[in-house]
Design an enzyme around this catalytic site. Sequence first.
Site, PDB file in Angstrom:
ATOM      1  N   SER A 126       0.908  -1.094   0.149  1.00 49.16           N
ATOM      2  CA  SER A 126       0.101  -0.023  -0.085  1.00 49.16           C
ATOM      3  C   SER A 126       0.890   1.168  -0.038  1.00 49.16           C
ATOM      4  CB  SER A 126      -0.744  -0.007   1.322  1.00 49.16           C
ATOM      5  OG  SER A 126       0.009   0.321   2.397  1.00 49.16           O
ATOM      6  N   LYS A 127      -0.091   2.360  -0.188  1.00 46.87           N
ATOM      7  CA  LYS A 127       0.720   3.527  -0.189  1.00 46.87           C
ATOM      8  C   LYS A 127       1.546   3.767   1.240  1.00 46.87           C
ATOM      9  CE  LYS A 127      -0.339   8.370  -0.133  1.00 46.87           C
ATOM     10  NZ  LYS A 127       1.038   8.968   0.443  1.00 46.87           N
TER      11      LYS A 127
END
Length: 507
Positions: free
Chosen positions: A261-262
Amino acid sequence: MQRKVRVRFAPSPTGPLHIGGVRTALYNYLFARQNGGDMILRIEDTDSQRFVPGAEDYINEALAWLGIKIDEGVREGGSYGPYKQSERRDIYRSHVKMLLDAGKAYMAFDTPAELEAARSAIPNFQYDASTRGNMRNSLSLPADEVKRLLDAGEKYVVRFKIEPGRDVEVNDLIRGKVTINSSILDDKVLYKSADDLPTYHLANIVDDHLMEVTHVIRGEEWLPSAPLHVLLYEAFGWADTMPAFVHLPLLLKPDGKGKLSKRDGDRLGFPVFPLEWHDPKSGEISSGYRERGYLPEAVVNFLALLGWNPGDDTEIMSMDELIGKFSLDHCSRSGAKFDFEKGKWFNHKYLQEMSDDALAQMFKPVLKANGVDPNAFDDAYISRATGLVKGRINFVSDLWEQSRFFFVAPEAYDEKAVKKRWSEDMSRIMGELIEVLNGLDDFSSQAAEPVVLGWIADKGYHLGNVMNAFRLTVVGECKGPHMFDITELLGCDETVSRIRRGIERIG
Ligand code: GLU
């Protein structure tokens, strides 16, 4: 007859392209090129709620930077356009009508409150064959009531009428045959009258069909939608030209636990976006591979191997080599760990492949940013300095730390090294060294080295101590490339003046 291979990358412009999306684009591109096919870029912007300004430009810029060339798209044109879904409303409208007329879809008038009520009344409520009879739709309501609602301009959605109890087969070229029973599917919304737009599912299928897509290569997160897509193809009567499906494995966090994920990028300090992204709403800046100093070739090579392997242990491959070697047979089913260190390693390797001159050009802005005017030095000088240290860098910006002493004389000296190497008589020995160096006719590395080493041996000095003290005065610390390569480039005057300064300051 074999159809011409046509693939599409179909991002939704809802923000910056995630690195996983970049890999999807890359695999599509490799597959298209390898098969002499076409690569389409389709902008899937039917979800107006999630539209983000700038995202489409970002996608184009990122793909261009990476060398992923698009054959047909909004910018490129092509004979299957428009390539932006928001410009294809008429097409979707007529296709929704086709399904309604054929009784394969129906209109549903349920309000959000009614849907909510159904959800709280029935555990695991799903809008499907078992429940649709009790909801307000064109199947359950009398025809005149439906007409009245439509005339009154009531908002409705069109739902796909899924027949329960059927085994639906998805033929995935990586995973093989995936079978699920249609009873677990719900009557998905295909169209919303409120904004006169289709949902992803309808638009995606209609476009893949009309654009004559032969292979749908996309992320694993879309696998659950695939049975629905198969049923939609059948409902339209397009089963014969259904594309092959390829669902690529997820990109996983570096430790393999869950989807990348970011936030992992922020937490572990690596970009998850190809280019820097400035969020137009929050103003937040997310770092990108380009701005971090990655070469696009390195990013491409790194991403290509996250979910695919060439069948042997070759690691360094250019885009052309990747096109030659790529095959779906060697794509893995299981998720690929995002090994960020490996990404750095690729960048290191690609930097080593570059010529010193080319690297030196890229180094100039870094010099400038560090207060050094690159114009004060010959190109050949910068190039040689770059060449001497490039083996130690992962990024162009690392060149500064590794080679700063070529551009500025040391202001301070590594204290630990001074303590260890600068014995009481070192100032005197360095004074002698100055004489030895001044006596040289030829200051090249090759010529200087034997003379200096001969002098150390003759005097019976401690080789390590003398050479390290020498290095301290010239570099400021006990690091760097071969000492006589450094002095050759600095020249006799600069070398001697640095030793003098060292004697004054350290001694
Ligand atoms: N618009 C979808 C996305 O953003 C496309 C999925 C697909 O390729 O079918 O990923």
